[in-house]
Design an enzyme around this catalytic site. Structure first.
Site, PDB file in Angstrom:
ATOM      1  N   LYS A  78       0.841  -1.205   0.000  1.00  0.00           N
ATOM      2  CA  LYS A  78       0.000   0.000   0.000  1.00  0.00           C
ATOM      3  C   LYS A  78       0.875   1.253   0.000  1.00  0.00           C
ATOM      4  O   LYS A  78       1.895   1.320   0.696  1.00  0.00           O
ATOM      5  CB  LYS A  78      -0.902  -0.037   1.230  1.00  0.00           C
ATOM      6  CG  LYS A  78      -1.951   1.060   1.309  1.00  0.00           C
ATOM      7  CD  LYS A  78      -2.847   0.821   2.525  1.00  0.00           C
ATOM      8  CE  LYS A  78      -3.929   1.898   2.641  1.00  0.00           C
ATOM      9  NZ  LYS A  78      -4.845   1.621   3.773  1.00  0.00           N
ATOM     10  N   SER A 153      -9.338   2.192   2.395  1.00  0.00           N
ATOM     11  CA  SER A 153      -8.275   2.883   1.691  1.00  0.00           C
ATOM     12  C   SER A 153      -7.256   1.959   1.049  1.00  0.00           C
ATOM     13  O   SER A 153      -6.378   2.410   0.336  1.00  0.00           O
ATOM     14  CB  SER A 153      -7.555   3.829   2.661  1.00  0.00           C
ATOM     15  OG  SER A 153      -6.970   3.109   3.730  1.00  0.00           O
ATOM     16  N   SER A 177     -10.581  -0.445   6.124  1.00  0.00           N
ATOM     17  CA  SER A 177      -9.728  -0.203   4.957  1.00  0.00           C
ATOM     18  C   SER A 177      -9.047  -1.440   4.397  1.00  0.00           C
ATOM     19  O   SER A 177      -8.559  -1.410   3.273  1.00  0.00           O
ATOM     20  CB  SER A 177      -8.667   0.850   5.290  1.00  0.00           C
ATOM     21  OG  SER A 177      -9.254   2.124   5.401  1.00  0.00           O
TER      22      SER A 177
END
Length: 483
Positions: A78, A153, A177
């Site tokens: 990420k 996210s 997320s």
């Protein structure tokens, strides 16, 4: 052989057997990204040259007789994690040129385990959305329907996994997320128990990479199978070597049961503050039926379940109290003014968000005390049950909605509109008390979109929901590549 959708477990076995090299796996993954990512936009920061060099090193290490858990396996990371020499922006335009000086502790653990890092995956601005778009890297699309979000996210990571861009990824979770993108993209994710995995170096740009212990937030694994989740969690778990790791190490207890017939499961599909859409409810019921067919003891209600309405308010207040520290001063003052004007009887989630932003330290301490009562309630519940099955969000992936004010967006649940941010309440069921939760795919909606559920387990018994996820994968199926 097509390797891009093979599990990390299978890739490790093939590498050990000499059926393929890491260089070949890495080249194949890069070729797929270069072919398909123009439409998905999951990989925002490719790092292909260093990936090829790492793959070469992995092959040489294996030739010397070395064998590590992820040796030679291509993975993604990420964008919010620091990787030395790559930008860490969190999607915030003022920081588009911020370069990380050292690896985050979890990136270092990936590399120590032998993983080949292909690059970074896209995120929303400040990691604060259920979608993944920003001005620097653009919009990430759902591999199942490019007009819909992959979630956020960790949306870039979920989209990458669903597209065959690496076998594993690492993300983070405070408002679902990890779990929401897994649910939207048909993959697996695990939100560890709060504090189980160190998060140093998963910090916003310009912030120092210190060994802090954030409230609510965790880092965790994403994969295409439950067994791969467990493999990656073993790499990630453990305290920061700069703090608790000086004296402590982690030994997670084994799963409570090895077969479905041993599990006692509470199944929830209704939340008092937001309805559950029909597609998600059907997914919950598929899991409940598989549990019953497998001999598990299943209940739909329990007086031991902590009050979900109060839990949602506590979660919302703690979440937005934490967020408020990053708000611009003008926006912060505006929200405090709005909170001061609320009716004392207003118990809506919007009111909870506004009140949380303006929390004093005294307010936070009082709310944290109420959280501890809920944690104790969950401990009591887990003396009677081994896991709780419930939704992750009320709907499958929804169409892109880039309206600048999330409070003005609306979520369509079976034709009725609800406040966009209210969908976070299901994520908060596990997040507020700090419990582990494994997101699993359960099939498809009538429109062909992935649908998932979360399996919540007892604190620091992460192997229990992970094992249940593995058993359910055998019963109802797991990841399927998008057509």
């Amino acid at each position: 052989m097509e390797w891009n959708f093979q599990t990390a477990e299978n890739l490790a076995a093939a590498l050990r057997a000499g059926e393929v090299t890491s260089a070949e796996l890495t080249d194949e993954a890069i070729a797929r990204i270069e072919r398909d990512d123009k439409a998905i936009n999951a990989m925002c920061v490719p790092d292909f040259d260093r990936a090829r060099a790492a793959a070469h090193d992995a092959d040489q290490a294996r030739a010397r007789g070395e064998d590590r858990p992820l040796l030679g396996i291509p993975v993604t990371v990420k964008e919010s994690y620091d990787i030395a020499g790559l930008p860490t922006t969190w999607g915030m335009p003022p920081h588009r040129n911020h370069m990380a000086a050292e690896d985050a502790v979890q990136v270092a653990r990936l590399k120590t385990a032998g993983a080949v890092v292909l690059g970074k995956t896209n995120v929303p601005v400040g990691l604060q959305d259920v979608q993944s778009f920003n001005e620097i890297y653009g919009t990430t699309n759902n591999p199942w329907d490019h007009g819909r979000t992959p979630g956020g996210s960790s949306g870039g990571s979920a989209a990458a996994l669903a597209s065959g861009f690496g076998a594993l990824s690492i993300g983070s979770d405070i408002g679902g997320s990890l779990r929401t993108p897994a649910h939207f993209c048909g993959v697996y994710a695990h939100k560890p128990t709060l504090g189980l995995a160190a998060s140093r170096g998963m910090v916003p740009p310009t912030a120092p990479a210190l060994p802090t212990e954030p409230d609510l937030a965790v880092v965790g694994p994403m994969a295409r199978t439950a067994r791969d989740l467990a493999l990656l969690l073993d790499v990630m778990a453990g305290p920061d070597p700069l703090t608790l790791g000086v004296a402590h190490h982690v030994t997670l207890p084994p799963a409570r049961h090895g077969r479905l017939s041993g599990f006692r499961v509470l199944v929830l599909d209704d939340h008092p503050l937001i309805p559950t859409g029909s597609a998600v409810r059907a997914g919950v019921n598929r899991v409940a039926e598989a549990l019953v067919d497998g001999g598990a003891h299943v209940e739909r209600h329990s007086p031991l379940l902590p009050d979900l309405s109060e839990a949602a308010v506590l979660y919302t207040q703690l979440l937005f109290s934490g967020f408020s520290g990053s708000f611009p001063v003008e926006a912060y003052e505006q929200m405090r003014t709005r909170a001061a004007g609320l009716d004392a009887d207003d118990r809506s989630l919007e009111a909870a968000r506004l009140r949380g932003v303006g929390f004093s330290h005294r307010d936070w301490i009082e709310t944290d005390g109420r959280r501890e009562l809920h944690r104790h309630g969950w401990r009591q519940l887990f003396t009677e049950f081994d896991a709780v099955v419930c939704p992750i969000t009320p709907t499958p992936a929804f169409p892109h909605d880039h309206g600048p004010d999330p409070t003005e967006r609306r979520l369509d649940i079976d034709g009725v509109e609800y406040p966009y941010l209210d969908q976070l309440v299901w994520a908060g069921v596990a997040t507020m008390p700090g419990l582990p939760a494994t997101a699993i795919p359960t099939g498809r909606s009538p429109e062909g979109l992935p649908v998932g559920v979360q399996l919540i387990g007892p604190a620091f018994e992460d192997r229990t929901p992970l094992r249940l996820a593995e058993l359910l994968e055998q019963e109802i199926g797991g990841f399927q590549p998008p057509k």
